[in-house]
Structures are given as structure tokens and as C-alpha cells.
Design an enzyme around this catalytic site. Structure first.
Site: not given
Ligand code: AMP
Length: 303
Positions: A40, A46, A156, A159, A185, A194
Site C-alpha cells: 500500500g 505500484h 517490480g 526489489d 519507475v 518508494s
Molecule cells: P511494496 O508495496 O513496497 O511491497 O511493493 C509492491 C510492488 O511494487 C513490488 O513488486 C515492488 O517491487 C513494486 N515497486 C515498488 N516501487 C517500485 C518502483 N519504483 N518501480 C517499480 N515497481 C515498484
């Protein structure tokens, strides 16, 4: 088929049982399921995954669940930012059909009675400084995959170690799903988007743009023909030494990807240049991936 699903408004689902019923109904109607797990506080990173899922799957399920078992630092977990109403609006606009918002007792009905342990690819990069993190990630994803039973899952490359570990998880447990990795992104100044960026103060935010510029120094060294892992990492560290005044470097490393080891004495094949830098309450990670046997293009930096 895709159109008729898209026009319906997004449903919010809290219980795993209801999620299972929703997915069963979609599958009975012949629709493929694309799944995007998140924690979230959504941003463009995302949303890029949701859009990719909407392009390539008939029905898009996204989850928002801040998974306690992947946090070593209790403070980081408790203070993880959230804004469910905003997230729901953004998710619907980006083509999500069902938003899964389970609570902790629904995801962990037996607490930690049964968990998944990841034995490889975890002694390096984020795994080294966050012991147990990828066990938590693999555990929650195994649960979510079993509830949602997706055809495609979208992650993404922000990670990248997670992508490598989840690829191993899917293979090891014969999970019938295809992983689609999506490019990082970034903000206009290069900072990877982030959810934790909101914790940076103005000076830290300004400096954080140097992270990707440092990684680019490493990429440039590879492009010039450098193949010594340490020298490539030194190009990044040297840049950070002169450009980072506020952030503390957790790691800078160069490894083969997705093996996350150094295969051979010199760099060859697919690789990752990755870093983690800590600012007060935010630990930022970034990476660039490439392949020595392919010509570099703009896309190689991200994907
Ligand atoms: P998170 O909410 O941080 O667990 O991220 C959820 C998904 O979004 C994961 O697969 C992340 O790798 C992806 N994600 C987070 N930040 C980015 C970004 N800047 N660019 C691409 N994907 C992202």
C-alpha cells in the site's frame, strides 16, 4: 472480455474465503487472473504494475497487506505509511478489479506455526542486513498465491532480490504461476519511487537523487569494458564518497543476476549493481541490471 470486466467498479474484499469465491467466479467465466501484491501507500511504481496487469490479464487482483513477518524493525512496521481510501481510488483508476485488504489474523490464522524458509540468495544485499526478511516475504506470498491462484504475478525490479527469490519460490514449490517483472519507475531526478520516500526531509530527498547516479557510474564502467566486480563496485562507492553527506551506505555490491553470486573471477552475463543507503528513518534501495553479452540500451538500465 477485458472491457466488460474493466467497466465494473472495483470490489474490496477482506476475507480470504470471499477472495477465493471471487477468483473462482472469474475463472469459471474464462478470465485469467493477474495479481499484484503490495504493502500500500501506492505510487506510480505500484500503478505501473497494475496497468501492466490490466494489459495482460483479464481480471486484476491487487492486495494491500503490510506483512509483519518481513519486518525486522518493529518501528518500521508500526510506522509504515498508509492511506487506504487514496489507495483504493488510485487502484481502481489503474484498472484493478478487486482489492484484497485482509487483516493479520486472516492471513496468519495459526500465527507462525508454519512458515517458509529461503536458504539461498538471502546472504547478500538486503538479505544480509535484514535477516529473516525473505522468509517473511516467501511465507506471505505463498499464502496470497494460494488464496488468489493467479495466472500471472507482477513484481517490480525495484526489489530485484525479491524477484530472484520469488522466482526460486515458484520453481521450488511448483506454483502454477508466471512471474512478470516490471521496470523501476523513477522520479524525474532519478530517485526510485518508494513508499518510504515520504520519510525523507528536504535535504535528504535532494541527496537521495545521487543514489541512481552512483549506480550509473558502475554501469558506465561496465560499458567501458570493466569486468572486475570490485572495481565496478568501487566506481559506485567512489561516487557516493563525494556525493553522499547525509546517508549511510548499508551496501554496494555487484553480482550476477538472478543467481546473486559472483560467477567466475570476472563479470560475464546478466548482472546487478545494487545499493542500500540509510537516512534517519528511511532505508532506500536501488539497483540497475544489465547483460554483458547484450548491447546496452536505455531499457537495460531498468528492466
Ligand atoms: P511494496 O508495496 O513496497 O511491497 O511493493 C509492491 C510492488 O511494487 C513490488 O513488486 C515492488 O517491487 C513494486 N515497486 C515498488 N516501487 C517500485 C518502483 N519504483 N518501480 C517499480 N515497481 C515498484
Amino acid at each position: 472480455m477485458v472491457e466488460s470486466v474493466r467497466k465494473k467498479s472495483m470490489v474490496r474484499i477482506q476475507s480470504p474465503e470471499e477472495m477465493v469465491r471471487f477468483v473462482q467466479k472469474q475463472k469459471m467465466a474464462g478470465r485469467t487472473i493477474g495479481f499484484v501484491p503490495t504493502m500500500g501507500f501506492l505510487h506510480e511504481g505500484h500503478l505501473s504494475l497494475f496497468r501492466k496487469a490490466a494489459e495482460t490479464s483479464d481480471c486484476v487482483v491487487a492486495s494491500i497487506f503490510v506483512n509483519p513477518t518481513q519486518f525486522g524493525d518493529r518501528e518500521d512496521y508500526i510506522n509504515y505509511p498508509h492511506d487506504t481510501e487514496r489507495d483504493a481510488r488510485l487502484a481502481e483508476e489503474a484498472g484493478v478489479d478487486a482489492l484484497f485488504l485482509p487483516d493479520e489474523s486472516a492471513v496468519y490464522p495459526n500465527g507462525k506455526e508454519v512458515t517458509v524458509k529461503v536458504n539461498e540468495k538471502t546472504e547478500v544485499l538486503c538479505g544480509k542486513s535484514r535477516p529473516g526478511h525473505f522468509d517473511g516475504v516467501a511465507t506471505v506470498l505463498t499464502k496470497l498465491f494460494n488464496i488468489v491462484r493467479p495466472d500471472h504475478v507482477y513484481f517490480g525490479m525495484k526489489d530485484a532480490q525479491q524477484v530472484a527469490v520469488v522466482t526460486s519460490l515458484i520453481q521450488a514449490f511448483h506454483i502454477p504461476v508466471r512471474l512478470i517483472s516490471c521496470p523501476i519507475v523513477r522520479e524525474p531526478d532519478g530517485l526510485a519511487k518508494s513508499s518510504r520516500n515520504v520519510r525523507l526531509n528536504a535535504d535528504e530527498r535532494k541527496e537521495a537523487a545521487e543514489l541512481s547516479k552512483g549506480l550509473q557510474q558502475g554501469m558506465d564502467a561496465v560499458k567501458r569494458g570493466e569486468r572486475d566486480f570490485d572495481k565496478i563496485a568501487d566506481a559506485v562507492r567512489g561516487y557516493y564518497r563525494t556525493h553522499l553527506k547525509l546517508g549511510d551506505i548499508d551496501y554496494v555490491d555487484v553480482l550476477n543476476y538472478p543467481d546473486l553470486k559472483r560467477n567466475g573471477k570476472m563479470l560475464s552475463g546478466r548482472f546487478i549493481i545494487a545499493c542500500a543507503v540509510c537516512y534517519g528513518h528511511a532505508r532506500l534501495i536501488d539497483n540497475m541490471t544489465g547483460d554483458t553479452s547484450a548491447l546496452f540500451s536505455e531499457k537495460d538500465r531498468e528492466a
